[in-house]
Design a protein around this motif. Structure first.
Motif, PDB file in Angstrom:
ATOM      1  N   ASP A  53       0.814  -1.215   0.000  1.00 35.03           N
ATOM      2  CA  ASP A  53       0.000   0.000   0.000  1.00 35.03           C
ATOM      3  C   ASP A  53       0.847   1.264   0.000  1.00 35.03           C
ATOM      4  O   ASP A  53       0.441   2.288  -0.557  1.00 35.03           O
ATOM      5  CB  ASP A  53      -0.899   0.025   1.242  1.00 35.03           C
ATOM      6  N   ALA A  54       2.019   1.194   0.651  1.00 34.51           N
ATOM      7  CA  ALA A  54       2.817   2.407   0.816  1.00 34.51           C
ATOM      8  C   ALA A  54       4.299   2.074   0.871  1.00 34.51           C
ATOM      9  O   ALA A  54       4.693   0.957   1.224  1.00 34.51           O
ATOM     10  CB  ALA A  54       2.397   3.153   2.092  1.00 34.51           C
ATOM     11  N   LEU A  55       5.097   3.081   0.548  1.00 29.97           N
ATOM     12  CA  LEU A  55       6.557   2.978   0.563  1.00 29.97           C
ATOM     13  C   LEU A  55       7.129   4.044   1.479  1.00 29.97           C
ATOM     14  O   LEU A  55       6.784   5.231   1.364  1.00 29.97           O
ATOM     15  CB  LEU A  55       7.118   3.192  -0.849  1.00 29.97           C
ATOM     16  N   ARG A  56       8.023   3.647   2.383  1.00 29.33           N
ATOM     17  CA  ARG A  56       8.830   4.602   3.150  1.00 29.33           C
ATOM     18  C   ARG A  56      10.036   4.972   2.296  1.00 29.33           C
ATOM     19  O   ARG A  56      10.847   4.120   1.930  1.00 29.33           O
ATOM     20  CB  ARG A  56       9.303   4.006   4.478  1.00 29.33           C
ATOM     21  N   TRP A  57      10.158   6.267   2.006  1.00 30.20           N
ATOM     22  CA  TRP A  57      11.178   6.752   1.068  1.00 30.20           C
ATOM     23  C   TRP A  57      11.434   8.211   1.407  1.00 30.20           C
ATOM     24  O   TRP A  57      10.518   8.929   1.814  1.00 30.20           O
ATOM     25  CB  TRP A  57      10.630   6.611  -0.350  1.00 30.20           C
ATOM     26  N   GLY A  58      12.680   8.660   1.244  1.00 27.87           N
ATOM     27  CA  GLY A  58      13.014   9.996   1.708  1.00 27.87           C
ATOM     28  C   GLY A  58      13.584  10.922   0.654  1.00 27.87           C
ATOM     29  O   GLY A  58      14.107  10.493  -0.375  1.00 27.87           O
ATOM     30  N   ILE A  59      13.484  12.205   0.938  1.00 25.53           N
ATOM     31  CA  ILE A  59      14.073  13.256   0.118  1.00 25.53           C
ATOM     32  C   ILE A  59      15.485  13.531   0.624  1.00 25.53           C
ATOM     33  O   ILE A  59      15.685  13.706   1.833  1.00 25.53           O
ATOM     34  CB  ILE A  59      13.235  14.552   0.194  1.00 25.53           C
ATOM     35  N   PRO A  60      16.484  13.577  -0.281  1.00 18.10           N
ATOM     36  CA  PRO A  60      17.829  13.988   0.145  1.00 18.10           C
ATOM     37  C   PRO A  60      17.884  15.508   0.291  1.00 18.10           C
ATOM     38  O   PRO A  60      18.074  16.240  -0.682  1.00 18.10           O
ATOM     39  CB  PRO A  60      18.719  13.492  -1.002  1.00 18.10           C
ATOM     40  N   TRP A  61      17.711  15.987   1.513  1.00 22.00           N
ATOM     41  CA  TRP A  61      17.629  17.433   1.766  1.00 22.00           C
ATOM     42  C   TRP A  61      18.848  18.151   1.198  1.00 22.00           C
ATOM     43  O   TRP A  61      18.737  19.229   0.621  1.00 22.00           O
ATOM     44  CB  TRP A  61      17.482  17.667   3.267  1.00 22.00           C
ATOM     45  N   TYR A  62      20.017  17.552   1.346  1.00 22.22           N
ATOM     46  CA  TYR A  62      21.226  18.249   0.919  1.00 22.22           C
ATOM     47  C   TYR A  62      21.262  18.469  -0.590  1.00 22.22           C
ATOM     48  O   TYR A  62      21.940  19.384  -1.072  1.00 22.22           O
ATOM     49  CB  TYR A  62      22.473  17.496   1.399  1.00 22.22           C
ATOM     50  N   LYS A  63      20.524  17.649  -1.327  1.00 17.85           N
ATOM     51  CA  LYS A  63      20.476  17.825  -2.775  1.00 17.85           C
ATOM     52  C   LYS A  63      19.397  18.820  -3.204  1.00 17.85           C
ATOM     53  O   LYS A  63      19.603  19.587  -4.149  1.00 17.85           O
ATOM     54  CB  LYS A  63      20.246  16.478  -3.469  1.00 17.85           C
ATOM     55  N   VAL A  64      18.247  18.815  -2.531  1.00 18.50           N
ATOM     56  CA  VAL A  64      17.192  19.746  -2.941  1.00 18.50           C
ATOM     57  C   VAL A  64      17.459  21.172  -2.450  1.00 18.50           C
ATOM     58  O   VAL A  64      16.884  22.119  -2.977  1.00 18.50           O
ATOM     59  CB  VAL A  64      15.795  19.283  -2.480  1.00 18.50           C
ATOM     60  N   GLN A  65      18.341  21.313  -1.452  1.00 25.03           N
ATOM     61  CA  GLN A  65      18.752  22.652  -1.007  1.00 25.03           C
ATOM     62  C   GLN A  65      20.282  22.715  -0.981  1.00 25.03           C
ATOM     63  O   GLN A  65      20.906  22.751   0.079  1.00 25.03           O
ATOM     64  CB  GLN A  65      18.172  22.994   0.368  1.00 25.03           C
ATOM     65  N   PRO A  66      20.910  22.766  -2.158  1.00 24.21           N
ATOM     66  CA  PRO A  66      22.369  22.739  -2.217  1.00 24.21           C
ATOM     67  C   PRO A  66      23.026  24.009  -1.663  1.00 24.21           C
ATOM     68  O   PRO A  66      24.196  23.980  -1.290  1.00 24.21           O
ATOM     69  CB  PRO A  66      22.669  22.575  -3.705  1.00 24.21           C
ATOM     70  N   GLU A  67      22.279  25.098  -1.604  1.00 26.60           N
ATOM     71  CA  GLU A  67      22.744  26.345  -0.999  1.00 26.60           C
ATOM     72  C   GLU A  67      21.601  26.916  -0.181  1.00 26.60           C
ATOM     73  O   GLU A  67      20.428  26.613  -0.440  1.00 26.60           O
ATOM     74  CB  GLU A  67      23.184  27.345  -2.078  1.00 26.60           C
TER      75      GLU A  67
END
Length: 401
Positions: A53-67
C-alpha cells in the motif's frame, strides 16, 4: 491516514550523510551507493510488484537545497509523482533520515537548525502536499544523536552524553516545528523511533541499561510534552546539559502522536551487557522473536494509547531466518490488529540491499560493506523474500474482502 485499514508497506534505505568523513573522505548517501538515483523507476516498479500500500522513502535534503538560498527539485519532481500517480503507491515521506545540507555549518548544532528544517518542511508541503498524506518528520532521533553526538561518526562529531543531548535537543526543537506544520496541513505524522534497549543481570550495570533503554524511546515523551516518565533519569540528564529551561520548553510544546512508528530488528534491537572474569564490560546482541515484538507493541500502547505501525523490520544476511521472520512477524502483527490492537501497518525495510554505515568510517571499497536486508541485492537480483511477501499481502487482502 485511515487507522481502520491495515497498511502493507516496504522501504528503501535513505540515509544521507553528505559530509566527507575527515579521515576516509567517504560520504554515506545510500541512494548514490545503491544506484537508486539512476534506477528509481525500476526500483519503484519492484515495490509496486509486491502489492504494498505504501513505501517509506526519503528526500535527500542536501540535494534539494544545495545552498541556503537555492532549491533544486528536478529529481524529486520526477520521482514523487511517478510513485504516487503512476505506480499508485502511497508515500510515507521521510523528511529527515539523517544528514543536513553541507552549507549548514555545525549540522544540528547550527543555531538556526530548527528554523532551517522547518523552512525545508514548509517547502516540501507547498510543493508536494497534494501527493503526500503521511510523513515522518525525523526518522530515529536517538540514532542521529548517537552517531552525531555520542560516537563522533557523523557531523558535528561530538562524543559522550553531553554531545548526545546537545544534538538531541536541537533535533527535537526542529522535529516539533516540522510536526506542527505537517499536522496543520492535514498530513498524518508517522513518528519513527527505535524500539530497543539494553538488558543486564549485573546490578553494577543496571544504571547503564536503564539509560540506554530510556533514551531509545523518550522521543515519544517529548512529543506528548509529558516528561514525567523520564524522572528516574533527571539527575543524569541534568549532569549532561539538560537544564530546567529545557524541561520547561519541551513540556509546553508537545504535539501529540498521530501514529507511532516502531522499528524492530530481531537480531540487534536489544543488547545484553555483562562482565567478564576481569570485570570488564562485555556486549552482545540479544536475539528476539515475535513474542518480543508483540510485547513491545502492547507496552507502547499501554503507555501512549495511540495508533502504531511497524515501520522497519528485517533480518540481515541469514536467509532462512529472514524468511521465517517475514512469515511469522507479519502474521503476528496482523493478528494483533485483528484482535483490536491499533497496530495499523507492517513494513519490511529495506527491500533493496544497502551498504553498512561503517563503509563511511572504515577502510575498503563499498563491496566490502554489503548488507543483505532486502529482497533484491544491490544489482537488483531477486534472491529472497519478494515472492513470499507478495503471497502474504495478497492473501491478507483477499481475506478482508
Amino acid at each position: 491516514m485511515k487507522t481502520d485499514q491495515f497498511l502493507w508497506c516496504c522501504g528503501i534505505e535513505d540515509t544521507f550523510i553528505a559530509d566527507p568523513h575527515p579521515h576516509t573522505g567517504k560520504t554515506l548517501d545510500e541512494y548514490e551507493l545503491t544506484g537508486h538515483y539512476q534506477s528509481w523507476k525500476a526500483d519503484f516498479a519492484k515495490v509496486k510488484s509486491l502489492g504494498v500500500d505504501a513505501l517509506r522513502w526519503g528526500i535527500p535534503w542536501y540535494k534539494v537545497q544545495p545552498e541556503e538560498d537555492r532549491w533544486d527539485w528536478s529529481w524529486t519532481d520526477q520521482a514523487i509523482p511517478y510513485l504516487v500517480e503512476d505506480q499508485k503507491v502511497d508515500l510515507i515521506l521521510d523528511l529527515m533520515h539523517y544528514g543536513t545540507p553541507l552549507w549548514m555549518q555545525g549540522s544540528f548544532l547550527h543555531p538556526d537548525y530548527p528554523q532551517y528544517v522547518e523552512a525545508y518542511t514548509a517547502k516540501v508541503i507547498e510543493r508536494y502536499g497534494n501527493l503526500i498524506h503521511m510523513a515522518t518528520p525525523f526518522n530515529e532521533p536517538h540514532t542521529a544523536a548517537e552517531f552525531a553526538g555520542r560516537r563522533a561518526q557523523w557531523p558535528p562529531y561530538l562524543s559522550d552524553y553531553d554531545g548526545y543531548l546537545a544534538v538531541y535537543k536541537a533535533i527535537m526543537k526542529g522535529t516539533l516545528r516540522q510536526t506542527a506544520l505537517l499536522q496543520a496541513s492535514g498530513c498524518t505524522c508517522v513518528q519513527v523511533e527505535c524500539s530497543g534497549g539494553t538488558l543486564t543481570e549485573e546490578p553494577v550495570l543496571s544504571d547503564t541499561a536503564l539509560i540506554e533503554t530510556t533514551v531509545q524511546s523518550m522521543f515519544f515523551d517529548f512529543l506528548t510534552g509529558d516528561l514525567s516518565p523520564l524522572e528516574p533519569l533527571y539527575p543524569f540528564l541534568k549532569e549532561h546539559g539538560f537544564t530546567s529551561s529545557d524541561f520547561s520548553y519541551f513540556s509546553q510544546r508537545g504535539t501529540g502522536i498521530d501514529v507511532m512508528g516502531v522499528n524492530f530488528y530481531p537480531q540487534f534491537s536489544f543488547q545484553h551487557i555483562g562482565l567478564d572474569r576481569e570485570g570488564k564490560e562485555v556486549r552482545k546482541n540479544h536475539q528476539l522473536w515475535t513474542e518480543d515484538l508483540i510485547r513491545t507493541l502492547h507496552s507502547r500502547y499501554e503507555r501512549y494509547h495511540c495508533p502504531m505501525m511497524v515501520t522497519e523490520t528485517s533480518v540481515r544476511d541469514d536467509l532462512a531466518m529472514k524468511e521465517k521472520w517475514l512469515g511469522e512477524a507479519s502474521q503476528a502483527v496482523l493478528a494483533e490488529y485483528a484482535s483490536g490492537l491499533p497496530v495499523v501497518g507492517f513494513t519490511w525495510f529495506p527491500v533493496i540491499d544497502m551498504y553498512d554505515w561503517e563503509y563511511r568510517v572504515g577502510e575498503g571499497t563499498k563491496d566490502q560493506f554489503k548488507a543483505r536486508f532486502g529482497f533484491w541485492d544491490q544489482e537488483r537480483n531477486e534472491y529472497c523474500g519478494a515472492s513470499q511477501y507478495r503471497k502474504i499481502i495478497a492473501g491478507a487482502k483477499e481475506s478482508r474482502r
